[in-house]
Design an enzyme around this catalytic site. Structure first.
Site, PDB file in Angstrom:
ATOM      1  N   GLY B  13       0.898  -1.113  -0.019  1.00  0.00           N
ATOM      2  CA  GLY B  13      -0.234  -0.101   0.052  1.00  0.00           C
ATOM      3  C   GLY B  13       0.720   1.205   0.101  1.00  0.00           C
ATOM      4  O   GLY B  13       2.220   1.037  -0.231  1.00  0.00           O
ATOM      5  N   LEU B  14       0.181   2.458   0.188  1.00  0.00           N
ATOM      6  CA  LEU B  14       0.750   3.904   0.362  1.00  0.00           C
ATOM      7  C   LEU B  14       1.518   3.704   1.552  1.00  0.00           C
ATOM      8  O   LEU B  14       1.295   4.708   2.420  1.00  0.00           O
ATOM      9  CB  LEU B  14       0.204   4.693  -0.080  1.00  0.00           C
ATOM     10  CG  LEU B  14       0.782   6.020  -0.473  1.00  0.00           C
ATOM     11  CD1 LEU B  14       1.677   6.164  -1.583  1.00  0.00           C
ATOM     12  CD2 LEU B  14      -0.416   7.105  -1.086  1.00  0.00           C
ATOM     13  N   HIS B  15       2.636   2.847   1.911  1.00  0.00           N
ATOM     14  CA  HIS B  15       3.302   2.940   3.207  1.00  0.00           C
ATOM     15  C   HIS B  15       4.388   4.016   3.518  1.00  0.00           C
ATOM     16  O   HIS B  15       4.583   4.955   2.404  1.00  0.00           O
ATOM     17  CB  HIS B  15       3.777   1.678   3.451  1.00  0.00           C
ATOM     18  CG  HIS B  15       5.118   1.596   2.480  1.00  0.00           C
ATOM     19  ND1 HIS B  15       6.333   1.267   2.764  1.00  0.00           N
ATOM     20  CD2 HIS B  15       4.994   0.997   1.165  1.00  0.00           C
ATOM     21  CE1 HIS B  15       7.112   1.195   1.877  1.00  0.00           C
ATOM     22  NE2 HIS B  15       6.268   0.922   0.788  1.00  0.00           N
ATOM     23  N   ALA B  16       4.767   4.147   4.360  1.00  0.00           N
ATOM     24  CA  ALA B  16       5.782   5.429   4.840  1.00  0.00           C
ATOM     25  C   ALA B  16       6.650   5.537   3.704  1.00  0.00           C
ATOM     26  O   ALA B  16       6.859   6.871   3.372  1.00  0.00           O
ATOM     27  CB  ALA B  16       6.339   5.200   6.246  1.00  0.00           C
ATOM     28  N   ALA B  19       5.031   6.743   0.572  1.00  0.00           N
ATOM     29  CA  ALA B  19       4.565   8.034   0.773  1.00  0.00           C
ATOM     30  C   ALA B  19       5.895   9.303   0.989  1.00  0.00           C
ATOM     31  O   ALA B  19       5.775  10.382   0.032  1.00  0.00           O
ATOM     32  CB  ALA B  19       3.992   8.056   2.036  1.00  0.00           C
TER      33      ALA B  19
END
Lengths: 341, 92
Positions: B13-16, B19
């Site tokens: 996913g749009l993890h850290a 991001a």
């Protein structure tokens, strides 16, 4: 940015003149060689076995210690054997010999030293104490060193080295930090020495100590302006901060999860890259970077904790979400096709 | 103003880290860049790391990308490319 020098060495004269006063070194013979002979290694050697004929392990750059046992050994030899033992030493290749306990070496030894221009030194201290003092002194003198352009401060007990191109505001930031009660070690040029495998000590060059240059104000003396408490002596470097203009700072860390470091004299030092732009108060940023550093040294990383919570949130969302499951199925199907091909 | 729908397809996913990658890329453009969840529950400034984290965009989330400014076309292309290449983390 930095200017490294090769492994430093000192002449025997420098050793005699600068060694700790307790050693009260005297030159018995071979004064002619004081400038030419150099000490290159901080560890001493005892001449013992070499006198017995085993000369293979004599290191030319070390201080050779002669104590009670060596003097006794030479004394009980017949004059011929004594002469040949001394000859075998190849005195031309030794940096210097230090006799402890104010012992007087045999006349043949003194004469040979004089002929070979080998500085023969004497100290009243016993070998064990003399060896400690000599080693400690030489380790400091011969430590690998480097001059770095930057400002070193002692803030919250941490030695923080501020670096960045000229005119970016290092000294102004340092002045701000001094105003907030932190202490100056060195401005503009920092002498860094590696005193141990993980130990970097930063100090001000003698001439510049206590002074700073601030554009528009010229050279100022920090003791005069802020008092003695605004100054600190040599300090271990615990953190380096590089100021960079925004455009040059493309790789700025936005998360702060990874610990960055740079290498100075082969030692890794924690590193922070701080972009500079109008409206960013550098002193506040440096103080904050130090607080973050202190927490991390103690095992607490705020960014890591927030990221862990975020990752947990994403996992929960994924479990609840059909979209992700559809994707998984589609990819599994793609993989199956790929294998069939 | 330009708009496009993008899908979060990378495994985490749009993890850290993804991001952070997005924010670094977005910050190189002048345009305003926003990401909005299509269910309308959250919207983020693509140049702000905390705001992007708050999207909590897991794998499979669909986001509406809106770009407005002088370099909007280039910005849109760059951001879409990031989503398509899964932030350079996995082989495509």
């Amino acid at each position: 940015m930095s200017q490294a020098s090769e492994q430093p060495t000192i002449s025997v004269r420098e050793f005699v003149e600068r060694a700790p006063a307790q050693l009260s070194l005297r030159v018995l013979a071979g004064a002619v060689g004081l400038d030419e002979r150099r000490i290159t290694l901080p560890r001493i050697q005892k001449l013992g076995l070499a006198l017995a004929g085993f000369t293979h392990y004599i290191h030319p750059g070390r201080v050779q210690i002669v104590g009670q046992s060596e003097i006794w050994y030479l004394g009980q030899l017949s004059p011929e054997r004594r002469a040949s033992a001394i000859e075998l030493l190849a005195l031309e290749q030794i940096s210097c010999v230090l006799v402890t306990k104010d012992l007087l070496p045999p006349a043949e030894f003194i004469a040979a030293a004089e002929r070979a221009a080998l500085p023969l030194l004497q100290t009243p201290l016993v070998s064990s104490i003399a060896i400690n003092l000599v080693t400690e002194f030489l380790e400091a003198m011969l430590a690998p060193r480097e001059l770095r352009h930057g400002v070193l401060l002692d803030a919250y007990g941490v030695g923080v080295l501020l670096e960045g191109e000229s005119g970016i505001g290092k000294s102004e930031c340092a002045l701000d930090l001094i105003g907030r009660g932190h202490r100056l070690v060195a401005d503009d040029t920092v002498e860094v020495r590696r005193l141990g495998p993980e130990y970097l000590l930063g100090a001000a060059p003698d001439l510049l100590r206590e002074h700073m240059e601030i554009r528009g104000l010229g050279i100022i003396n920090i003791r005069d302006l802020y008092g003695v408490a605004a100054l600190s002596g040599p300090k271990q470097i615990g953190l380096t901060i590089r100021f960079a203009r925004w455009q040059q700072a493309q790789e700025v860390d936005r998360l702060g999860v990874d610990a960055n470091s740079i290498e100075i004299l082969g030692v890794r030092v924690p590193h922070v890259l701080l972009p500079v732009s109008p409206g960013r108060n550098l002193a506040t940023l440096v103080e904050t970077a130090l607080r973050v550093h202190l927490l991390r040294v103690r095992g607490y990383n705020a960014a890591e904790r927030l990221v862990a919570r975020h990752t947990e949130l994403l996992r929960a969302a994924e479990r609840a979400d059909v979209g992700a499951n559809e994707l998984n199925e589609r990819e599994a199907a793609d993989d199956g096709e790929a294998k069939a091909d | 103003m330009l708009e496009r729908r993008v899908l979060v397809t990378n495994r985490l996913g749009l993890h850290a880290r993804a991001a952070a990658h997005l924010v670094r890329t977005a910050s190189t453009f002048k345009s305003n860049i926003r990401l909005t969840r299509t269910d309308g529950s959250a919207t983020a400034d693509a140049k702000s790391i905390l705001s992007v984290l708050l999207l909590a965009a897991a794998r499979g989330t669909e986001l509406l990308l809106t770009v407005e400014g002088k370099d909007e076309a280039a910005a849109l292309a760059a951001v879409c490319e990031l989503f398509e290449c899964k932030f350079g983390e996995e082989r495509v």
